[in-house]
Design a protein around this motif. Structure first.
Motif, PDB file in Angstrom:
ATOM      1  N   UNK A  46       0.817  -1.217   0.000  1.00  0.00           N
ATOM      2  CA  UNK A  46       0.000   0.000   0.000  1.00  0.00           C
ATOM      3  C   UNK A  46       0.849   1.265   0.000  1.00  0.00           C
ATOM      4  N   UNK A  47       0.327   2.346  -0.578  1.00  0.00           N
ATOM      5  CA  UNK A  47       1.011   3.641  -0.516  1.00  0.00           C
ATOM      6  C   UNK A  47       0.814   4.265   0.872  1.00  0.00           C
ATOM      7  N   UNK A  48       1.401   5.437   1.060  1.00  0.00           N
ATOM      8  CA  UNK A  48       1.225   6.164   2.325  1.00  0.00           C
ATOM      9  C   UNK A  48      -0.013   7.047   2.306  1.00  0.00           C
ATOM     10  N   UNK A  49      -0.483   7.398   1.117  1.00  0.00           N
ATOM     11  CA  UNK A  49      -1.678   8.221   0.986  1.00  0.00           C
ATOM     12  C   UNK A  49      -2.213   8.131  -0.427  1.00  0.00           C
ATOM     13  N   UNK A  50      -3.486   8.456  -0.591  1.00  0.00           N
ATOM     14  CA  UNK A  50      -4.141   8.404  -1.903  1.00  0.00           C
ATOM     15  C   UNK A  50      -4.831   9.732  -2.175  1.00  0.00           C
ATOM     16  N   UNK A  51      -4.526  10.329  -3.320  1.00  0.00           N
ATOM     17  CA  UNK A  51      -5.199  11.543  -3.778  1.00  0.00           C
ATOM     18  C   UNK A  51      -6.149  11.165  -4.910  1.00  0.00           C
ATOM     19  N   UNK A  52      -7.403  11.595  -4.813  1.00  0.00           N
ATOM     20  CA  UNK A  52      -8.377  11.382  -5.882  1.00  0.00           C
ATOM     21  C   UNK A  52      -8.422  12.664  -6.712  1.00  0.00           C
ATOM     22  N   UNK A  53      -7.632  12.680  -7.787  1.00  0.00           N
ATOM     23  CA  UNK A  53      -7.488  13.884  -8.605  1.00  0.00           C
ATOM     24  C   UNK A  53      -8.672  14.050  -9.544  1.00  0.00           C
ATOM     25  N   UNK A  54      -8.965  15.301  -9.897  1.00  0.00           N
ATOM     26  CA  UNK A  54     -10.077  15.591 -10.804  1.00  0.00           C
ATOM     27  C   UNK A  54      -9.644  16.335 -12.063  1.00  0.00           C
ATOM     28  N   UNK A  55      -8.375  16.688 -12.177  1.00  0.00           N
ATOM     29  CA  UNK A  55      -7.909  17.404 -13.361  1.00  0.00           C
ATOM     30  C   UNK A  55      -6.416  17.188 -13.557  1.00  0.00           C
ATOM     31  N   UNK A  66       5.439  16.158  -4.521  1.00  0.00           N
ATOM     32  CA  UNK A  66       6.208  14.931  -4.268  1.00  0.00           C
ATOM     33  C   UNK A  66       7.642  15.066  -4.764  1.00  0.00           C
ATOM     34  N   UNK A  67       7.826  15.712  -5.899  1.00  0.00           N
ATOM     35  CA  UNK A  67       9.178  15.893  -6.437  1.00  0.00           C
ATOM     36  C   UNK A  67      10.028  16.739  -5.502  1.00  0.00           C
ATOM     37  N   UNK A  68       9.419  17.755  -4.915  1.00  0.00           N
ATOM     38  CA  UNK A  68      10.154  18.635  -3.997  1.00  0.00           C
ATOM     39  C   UNK A  68      10.648  17.881  -2.769  1.00  0.00           C
ATOM     40  N   UNK A  69       9.945  16.811  -2.389  1.00  0.00           N
ATOM     41  CA  UNK A  69      10.311  16.026  -1.205  1.00  0.00           C
ATOM     42  C   UNK A  69      10.871  14.646  -1.567  1.00  0.00           C
ATOM     43  N   UNK A  70      11.065  14.387  -2.876  1.00  0.00           N
ATOM     44  CA  UNK A  70      11.584  13.103  -3.365  1.00  0.00           C
ATOM     45  C   UNK A  70      10.712  11.934  -2.903  1.00  0.00           C
ATOM     46  N   UNK A  71       9.406  12.116  -3.004  1.00  0.00           N
ATOM     47  CA  UNK A  71       8.436  11.098  -2.598  1.00  0.00           C
ATOM     48  C   UNK A  71       7.912  10.376  -3.836  1.00  0.00           C
ATOM     49  N   UNK A  72       7.860   9.041  -3.850  1.00  0.00           N
ATOM     50  CA  UNK A  72       7.361   8.311  -5.017  1.00  0.00           C
ATOM     51  C   UNK A  72       5.908   8.632  -5.362  1.00  0.00           C
ATOM     52  N   UNK A  73       5.603   8.537  -6.647  1.00  0.00           N
ATOM     53  CA  UNK A  73       4.261   8.765  -7.182  1.00  0.00           C
ATOM     54  C   UNK A  73       3.845   7.513  -7.951  1.00  0.00           C
ATOM     55  N   UNK A  74       2.656   6.981  -7.626  1.00  0.00           N
ATOM     56  CA  UNK A  74       2.173   5.773  -8.290  1.00  0.00           C
ATOM     57  C   UNK A  74       0.799   6.054  -8.892  1.00  0.00           C
ATOM     58  N   UNK A  88       3.176   0.034  -4.095  1.00  0.00           N
ATOM     59  CA  UNK A  88       4.051   1.133  -3.664  1.00  0.00           C
ATOM     60  C   UNK A  88       5.269   0.520  -2.980  1.00  0.00           C
ATOM     61  N   UNK A  89       6.215   0.066  -3.753  1.00  0.00           N
ATOM     62  CA  UNK A  89       7.346  -0.693  -3.228  1.00  0.00           C
ATOM     63  C   UNK A  89       8.205   0.132  -2.286  1.00  0.00           C
ATOM     64  N   UNK A  90       8.224   1.441  -2.490  1.00  0.00           N
ATOM     65  CA  UNK A  90       9.004   2.334  -1.629  1.00  0.00           C
ATOM     66  C   UNK A  90       8.107   3.344  -0.925  1.00  0.00           C
ATOM     67  N   UNK A  91       6.833   3.005  -0.779  1.00  0.00           N
ATOM     68  CA  UNK A  91       5.892   3.964  -0.206  1.00  0.00           C
ATOM     69  C   UNK A  91       5.566   5.054  -1.206  1.00  0.00           C
ATOM     70  N   UNK A  92       4.976   6.145  -0.724  1.00  0.00           N
ATOM     71  CA  UNK A  92       4.674   7.261  -1.599  1.00  0.00           C
ATOM     72  C   UNK A  92       3.197   7.545  -1.715  1.00  0.00           C
ATOM     73  N   UNK A  93       2.851   8.326  -2.733  1.00  0.00           N
ATOM     74  CA  UNK A  93       1.488   8.804  -2.937  1.00  0.00           C
ATOM     75  C   UNK A  93       0.890   8.163  -4.186  1.00  0.00           C
ATOM     76  N   UNK A  94      -0.258   7.529  -4.032  1.00  0.00           N
ATOM     77  CA  UNK A  94      -1.016   6.993  -5.164  1.00  0.00           C
ATOM     78  C   UNK A  94      -1.950   8.085  -5.677  1.00  0.00           C
TER      79      UNK A  94
END
Length: 464
Positions: A46-55, A66-74, A88-94
């Motif tokens: 599982x990721x560390x958090x999930x964002x439900x994007x609309x655009x 995420x790039x500013x903090x070097x956090x993975x994006x899935x 999310x093999x290294x954690x991060x944000x889905x």
């Protein structure tokens, strides 16, 4: 679900996303688990958090943070992938794109459309039906168009209409830096620069997040007819396929089921009137006269290999039942025994090597003692094996993995590939060097250039 220690640097990102997106950001365990598990046998991550994007702009905003903090994006579409693509093999944000589900434009005269990445193939075809159009790529699952582009999906219609590679005109992509780019214009062909569209099609979220897709469309055929033919042995069924393709007959679909798979489908999907035998499902598209000519030619070829008389499914409801049974092969295999989970794999070989590949796979399978089904889009040399295994049995898991590896290595030696349509994900990484050799270095250079921080779906496609 595998536990993973949360990296301390992610907390500020989680706080900012919660403040920015409110209810459209979640760290609920059930939501995280859903976004770390696809339809494959791979361990949920599982990721560390999930964002439900609309655009697209919201996706870019999340990626920049995420790039500013070097956090993975899935990226996440519908979760129907089969090789552990969304873990999310290294954690991060889905980034869940399912709410980006608008059909943005349909250009009926030009036979194209543009959709957001979360639109599903069934949703698109329902929308197109009244205009006499359809989108033919059909991987079975009601996958999202963005996910289909990301995995270079194909499916049952690929023998006639091609794969996502041939049917995507352009993409809108959020890059690893959070920049929004469009890979091409609407024109059907171009010689203007690098083909960025094909670069991102099949990239599995490792180079950027696909947010919009422009697609080719087709007119609904004047006539459609389906038929089933059964054979006394697998080699005769495969020979029928090879001769049909070599004869230049414009088939829409040719699907092969071995006897074990057919038995499971008869039981699970209620396919009455069929036997436990190697079986071909055919579908013909075209004019009334064209369909009739195609069917007669194929029936004559099948007769040369002692195939049964064709059983026809000309009514829409009969065809739908037939293809629904084909699409439900995963669940038919799962129904073989109570403790069964399906470990699925696929390979693709030049069609002249298809009989050899399938027969060797079936012979090797018999030696393992495993229950499994073989099914394939054999018109283009692609077939799948679904192993029915108890995931708690180390012996069964290792036997399935061993069979898969031997089958893959034989395919590569025959000029084929380790995956015809499932994609690489986590499951096929180990075969990339054997298949691509020095070309793998070029892929790594592209990844480094477009994603220098390795935040885009890390651990997929390319070995570390």
């Amino acid at each position: 679900m595998q536990a993973r220690e949360q990296a301390p640097e992610i907390q500020p990102v989680l706080d900012q996303l919660r403040e920015r997106f409110g209810d459209r950001f979640s760290t609920a365990p059930s939501v995280l688990e859903r976004h770390g598990q696809d339809e494959s046998y791979h361990t949920p991550m599982p990721p560390d958090g999930v964002v439900f994007a609309e655009s697209t702009e919201e996706v870019a905003e999340v990626v920049r943070l995420c790039a500013a903090h070097r956090i993975p994006v899935i990226p996440f579409g519908t979760g129907t992938s089969l090789e552990g693509h969304i873990g999310a093999l290294s954690g991060g944000i889905s980034i869940d794109l399912s709410q980006m589900n608008r059909i943005l434009e349909v250009n009926a005269e030009d036979l194209d459309c543009r959709v957001q990445a979360g639109v599903t193939r069934k949703q698109l075809n329902t929308h197109l039906r009244d205009q006499g159009l359809f989108f033919p790529i059909d991987p079975g699952a009601d996958a999202s168009i963005g996910g289909m582009a990301a995995t270079r999906a194909s499916g049952t219609n690929a023998v006639r209409y091609g794969t996502m590679r041939e049917n995507v005109l352009s993409l809108t992509v959020v890059t690893a830096s959070g920049e929004i780019i469009r890979t091409a214009q609407r024109a059907r062909k171009s010689s203007a620069g690098y083909d960025l569209t094909r670069l991102f099609v099949g990239s599995e979220g490792t180079l950027g997040v696909i947010t919009e897709v422009a697609l080719k469309l087709y007119g609904i055929p004047e006539a459609t007819s389906a038929a089933v033919c059964q054979f006394g042995d697998l080699e005769s069924a495969i020979s029928t396929v090879i001769l049909t393709i070599q004869s230049g007959i414009p088939m829409a679909r040719i699907e092969l089921l071995n006897d074990s798979q057919m038995e499971a489908c008869i039981r699970f999907s209620g396919l009455e009137g069929y036997e436990k035998k190697p079986t071909l499902f055919f579908e013909f598209h075209g004019s009334e006269s064209g369909v009739k000519e195609q069917a007669e030619a194929v029936e004559a070829i099948a007769g040369e290999f002692v195939g049964s008389a064709f059983q026809w499914a000309e009514k829409a409801e009969d065809r739908n039942k037939l293809w629904e049974a084909r699409h439900n092969v995963h669940y038919a295999i799962k129904s073989m025994r109570p403790d069964c989970e399906v470990m699925a794999t696929d390979i693709c070989v030049p069609i002249s090597r298809l009989a050899e590949a399938i027969l060797e796979a079936e012979k090797d399978l018999a030696a393992t003692g495993l229950k499994a089904g073989i099914v394939g889009h054999v018109g283009d040399g692609n077939f799948h094996v679904g192993y029915c295994i108890n995931p708690k049995s180390k012996q069964e898991v290792e036997a399935a993995k061993g069979h898969n590896e031997r089958m893959v290595m034989r395919a590569i030696a025959a000029g084929g590939t380790c995956t015809g349509e499932h994609g690489v994900g986590q499951g096929k990484i180990r075969y990339m060097e054997a298949e691509h050799g020095p070309a793998l270095a070029a892929m790594k250079a592209i990844k480094q250039a477009l994603d220098p921080q390795n935040i885009m779906n890390p651990g997929k496609i390319l070995p570390a």
